[in-house]
Write a protein that holds these residues in place. Structure first.
Motif, PDB file in Angstrom:
ATOM      1  N   ASP A 193     -40.779  28.873  78.966  1.00 50.05           N
ATOM      2  CA  ASP A 193     -42.199  28.513  78.918  1.00 50.05           C
ATOM      3  C   ASP A 193     -43.082  29.494  79.689  1.00 50.05           C
ATOM      4  O   ASP A 193     -44.185  29.814  79.257  1.00 50.05           O
ATOM      5  N   ALA A 194     -42.596  29.985  80.802  1.00 49.28           N
ATOM      6  CA  ALA A 194     -43.406  30.894  81.618  1.00 49.28           C
ATOM      7  C   ALA A 194     -43.719  32.197  80.885  1.00 49.28           C
ATOM      8  O   ALA A 194     -44.716  32.856  81.190  1.00 49.28           O
ATOM      9  N   GLN A 195     -42.910  32.574  79.905  1.00 55.22           N
ATOM     10  CA  GLN A 195     -43.133  33.809  79.170  1.00 55.22           C
ATOM     11  C   GLN A 195     -43.949  33.607  77.887  1.00 55.22           C
ATOM     12  O   GLN A 195     -44.298  34.571  77.222  1.00 55.22           O
ATOM     13  N   GLY A 196     -44.230  32.375  77.528  1.00 57.19           N
ATOM     14  CA  GLY A 196     -44.919  32.105  76.272  1.00 57.19           C
ATOM     15  C   GLY A 196     -46.423  32.238  76.351  1.00 57.19           C
ATOM     16  O   GLY A 196     -47.014  32.310  77.428  1.00 57.19           O
ATOM     17  N   TRP A 197     -47.008  32.285  75.169  1.00 59.21           N
ATOM     18  CA  TRP A 197     -48.458  32.191  75.020  1.00 59.21           C
ATOM     19  C   TRP A 197     -48.707  30.762  74.570  1.00 59.21           C
ATOM     20  O   TRP A 197     -48.215  30.335  73.530  1.00 59.21           O
ATOM     21  N   HIS A 198     -49.480  30.024  75.327  1.00 53.73           N
ATOM     22  CA  HIS A 198     -49.710  28.612  75.040  1.00 53.73           C
ATOM     23  C   HIS A 198     -51.183  28.412  74.711  1.00 53.73           C
ATOM     24  O   HIS A 198     -52.050  28.939  75.406  1.00 53.73           O
ATOM     25  N   TYR A 199     -51.419  27.641  73.660  1.00 56.06           N
ATOM     26  CA  TYR A 199     -52.782  27.387  73.206  1.00 56.06           C
ATOM     27  C   TYR A 199     -53.029  25.887  73.169  1.00 56.06           C
ATOM     28  O   TYR A 199     -52.135  25.103  72.860  1.00 56.06           O
ATOM     29  N   GLY A 200     -54.265  25.532  73.457  1.00 57.00           N
ATOM     30  CA  GLY A 200     -54.678  24.147  73.374  1.00 57.00           C
ATOM     31  C   GLY A 200     -55.877  24.006  72.460  1.00 57.00           C
ATOM     32  O   GLY A 200     -56.744  24.879  72.429  1.00 57.00           O
ATOM     33  N   ALA A 201     -55.907  22.907  71.726  1.00 56.28           N
ATOM     34  CA  ALA A 201     -57.055  22.541  70.892  1.00 56.28           C
ATOM     35  C   ALA A 201     -57.754  21.380  71.594  1.00 56.28           C
ATOM     36  O   ALA A 201     -57.148  20.326  71.805  1.00 56.28           O
ATOM     37  N   PHE A 202     -58.998  21.604  71.961  1.00 54.48           N
ATOM     38  CA  PHE A 202     -59.766  20.614  72.699  1.00 54.48           C
ATOM     39  C   PHE A 202     -60.852  20.025  71.808  1.00 54.48           C
ATOM     40  O   PHE A 202     -61.571  20.761  71.131  1.00 54.48           O
ATOM     41  N   VAL A 203     -60.986  18.720  71.846  1.00 52.94           N
ATOM     42  CA  VAL A 203     -62.048  18.011  71.136  1.00 52.94           C
ATOM     43  C   VAL A 203     -62.822  17.220  72.187  1.00 52.94           C
ATOM     44  O   VAL A 203     -62.235  16.386  72.897  1.00 52.94           O
ATOM     45  N   ASP A 204     -64.103  17.504  72.292  1.00 53.28           N
ATOM     46  CA  ASP A 204     -64.944  16.849  73.312  1.00 53.28           C
ATOM     47  C   ASP A 204     -64.309  16.948  74.696  1.00 53.28           C
ATOM     48  O   ASP A 204     -64.323  15.989  75.473  1.00 53.28           O
TER      49      ASP A 204
ATOM     50  N   LEU B 278     -55.603  25.919  65.427  1.00 52.98           N
ATOM     51  CA  LEU B 278     -54.799  26.460  66.509  1.00 52.98           C
ATOM     52  C   LEU B 278     -53.941  27.617  66.001  1.00 52.98           C
ATOM     53  O   LEU B 278     -53.882  28.673  66.635  1.00 52.98           O
ATOM     54  N   LEU B 279     -53.297  27.442  64.853  1.00 56.16           N
ATOM     55  CA  LEU B 279     -52.497  28.518  64.268  1.00 56.16           C
ATOM     56  C   LEU B 279     -53.358  29.738  63.950  1.00 56.16           C
ATOM     57  O   LEU B 279     -52.971  30.870  64.264  1.00 56.16           O
ATOM     58  N   ASP B 280     -54.506  29.528  63.334  1.00 61.83           N
ATOM     59  CA  ASP B 280     -55.390  30.652  62.988  1.00 61.83           C
ATOM     60  C   ASP B 280     -55.798  31.441  64.227  1.00 61.83           C
ATOM     61  O   ASP B 280     -55.804  32.674  64.224  1.00 61.83           O
ATOM     62  N   HIS B 281     -56.147  30.740  65.283  1.00 65.03           N
ATOM     63  CA  HIS B 281     -56.571  31.390  66.517  1.00 65.03           C
ATOM     64  C   HIS B 281     -55.412  32.196  67.125  1.00 65.03           C
ATOM     65  O   HIS B 281     -55.585  33.365  67.503  1.00 65.03           O
ATOM     66  N   ALA B 282     -54.247  31.577  67.213  1.00 66.13           N
ATOM     67  CA  ALA B 282     -53.087  32.268  67.785  1.00 66.13           C
ATOM     68  C   ALA B 282     -52.690  33.465  66.928  1.00 66.13           C
ATOM     69  O   ALA B 282     -52.371  34.536  67.464  1.00 66.13           O
ATOM     70  N   ILE B 283     -52.727  33.323  65.616  1.00 67.56           N
ATOM     71  CA  ILE B 283     -52.363  34.422  64.722  1.00 67.56           C
ATOM     72  C   ILE B 283     -53.301  35.615  64.918  1.00 67.56           C
ATOM     73  O   ILE B 283     -52.859  36.761  64.933  1.00 67.56           O
TER      74      ILE B 283
ATOM     75  N   ASP C 168     -62.314  23.363  70.165  1.00 66.95           N
ATOM     76  CA  ASP C 168     -62.312  24.599  70.942  1.00 66.95           C
ATOM     77  C   ASP C 168     -60.854  24.970  71.180  1.00 66.95           C
ATOM     78  O   ASP C 168     -60.100  24.166  71.740  1.00 66.95           O
ATOM     79  N   ILE C 169     -60.453  26.164  70.756  1.00 65.07           N
ATOM     80  CA  ILE C 169     -59.081  26.633  70.948  1.00 65.07           C
ATOM     81  C   ILE C 169     -59.094  27.669  72.063  1.00 65.07           C
ATOM     82  O   ILE C 169     -59.898  28.605  72.045  1.00 65.07           O
ATOM     83  N   ARG C 170     -58.190  27.509  73.028  1.00 62.28           N
ATOM     84  CA  ARG C 170     -58.087  28.495  74.099  1.00 62.28           C
ATOM     85  C   ARG C 170     -56.679  28.494  74.689  1.00 62.28           C
ATOM     86  O   ARG C 170     -55.921  27.542  74.500  1.00 62.28           O
ATOM     87  N   ARG C 171     -56.387  29.587  75.394  1.00 62.50           N
ATOM     88  CA  ARG C 171     -55.099  29.693  76.075  1.00 62.50           C
ATOM     89  C   ARG C 171     -55.051  28.671  77.203  1.00 62.50           C
ATOM     90  O   ARG C 171     -56.067  28.416  77.876  1.00 62.50           O
ATOM     91  N   ILE C 172     -53.863  28.103  77.413  1.00 64.95           N
ATOM     92  CA  ILE C 172     -53.643  27.128  78.479  1.00 64.95           C
ATOM     93  C   ILE C 172     -52.338  27.469  79.190  1.00 64.95           C
ATOM     94  O   ILE C 172     -51.581  28.337  78.744  1.00 64.95           O
ATOM     95  N   THR C 173     -52.066  26.779  80.270  1.00 68.98           N
ATOM     96  CA  THR C 173     -50.829  27.003  81.017  1.00 68.98           C
ATOM     97  C   THR C 173     -49.692  26.215  80.356  1.00 68.98           C
ATOM     98  O   THR C 173     -49.937  25.222  79.653  1.00 68.98           O
ATOM     99  N   PRO C 174     -48.459  26.631  80.614  1.00 72.05           N
ATOM    100  CA  PRO C 174     -47.327  25.861  80.073  1.00 72.05           C
ATOM    101  C   PRO C 174     -47.370  24.402  80.531  1.00 72.05           C
ATOM    102  O   PRO C 174     -47.072  23.499  79.741  1.00 72.05           O
ATOM    103  N   GLU C 175     -47.740  24.177  81.772  1.00 69.33           N
ATOM    104  CA  GLU C 175     -47.777  22.819  82.304  1.00 69.33           C
ATOM    105  C   GLU C 175     -48.741  21.922  81.525  1.00 69.33           C
ATOM    106  O   GLU C 175     -48.504  20.723  81.383  1.00 69.33           O
ATOM    107  N   GLN C 176     -49.827  22.513  81.023  1.00 66.59           N
ATOM    108  CA  GLN C 176     -50.807  21.718  80.277  1.00 66.59           C
ATOM    109  C   GLN C 176     -50.258  21.241  78.926  1.00 66.59           C
ATOM    110  O   GLN C 176     -50.818  20.317  78.348  1.00 66.59           O
ATOM    111  N   THR C 177     -49.195  21.843  78.439  1.00 63.41           N
ATOM    112  CA  THR C 177     -48.647  21.451  77.136  1.00 63.41           C
ATOM    113  C   THR C 177     -47.710  20.249  77.224  1.00 63.41           C
ATOM    114  O   THR C 177     -47.500  19.555  76.220  1.00 63.41           O
ATOM    115  N   ILE C 178     -47.142  20.009  78.374  1.00 69.04           N
ATOM    116  CA  ILE C 178     -46.003  19.096  78.503  1.00 69.04           C
ATOM    117  C   ILE C 178     -46.323  17.654  78.101  1.00 69.04           C
ATOM    118  O   ILE C 178     -45.592  17.040  77.326  1.00 69.04           O
TER     119      ILE C 178
END
Length: 135
Positions: free
Chosen positions: A34-45, A81-86, A3-13
């Motif tokens: 980081d506060a200005q970026g678009w951040h994505y996460g790939a979640f598995v289970d 993740l790249l496909d979703h962000a693109i 599951d790919i979705r937007r996340i907060t910068p803090e979640q990437t660290i």
């Protein structure tokens, strides 16, 4: 599948730190913008297994800090993740995506449609090239 979705910068660290620069202080993977970026996460289970951060300037976007946990590498998470962000970037009228690609990851970028530069440069002991693609 993931599951790919937007996340907060803090979640990437934590994942950035563990995958990219585990021998450096945690602060080394934090970006001033980081506060200005678009951040994505790939979640598995339900677990965060991949992250990527995207920073737009007009119609260009820079990808930074793409990281996938070692136990999930080679399973298509970075590609998903790249496909979703693109798709999101295209909707935002971004026309070019680029990054400083680690030479060890050139195969991923080539496979996902990036053109790979020929000039190798080094940052913090790692070899990089510029990778870019039209959207």
């Amino acid at each position: 599948m993931c599951d790919i979705r937007r996340i907060t910068p803090e979640q990437t660290i934590d994942l950035r730190h563990r995958v990219m620069w585990p021998d450096l202080p945690r602060a080394a993977v934090m970006l001033e913008d980081d506060a200005q970026g678009w951040h994505y996460g790939a979640f598995v289970d339900g677990a965060l297994c991949g992250v990527g951060s995207f920073f737009t300037t007009d119609t260009r976007c820079r990808l930074r800090k793409l990281a996938v946990s070692p136990d999930h590498q080679g399973r298509g998470l970075a590609t998903a993740l790249l496909d979703h962000a693109i798709a999101d970037l295209r909707r935002a009228h971004v026309t070019e995506l680029w990054c400083d690609a680690r030479c060890s990851a050139v195969g991923l970028y080539r496979k996902t449609g990036f053109e790979i530069g020929t000039e190798v440069f080094h940052k913090s002991g790692k070899a990089y090239v510029i990778a870019s693609r039209r959207l």
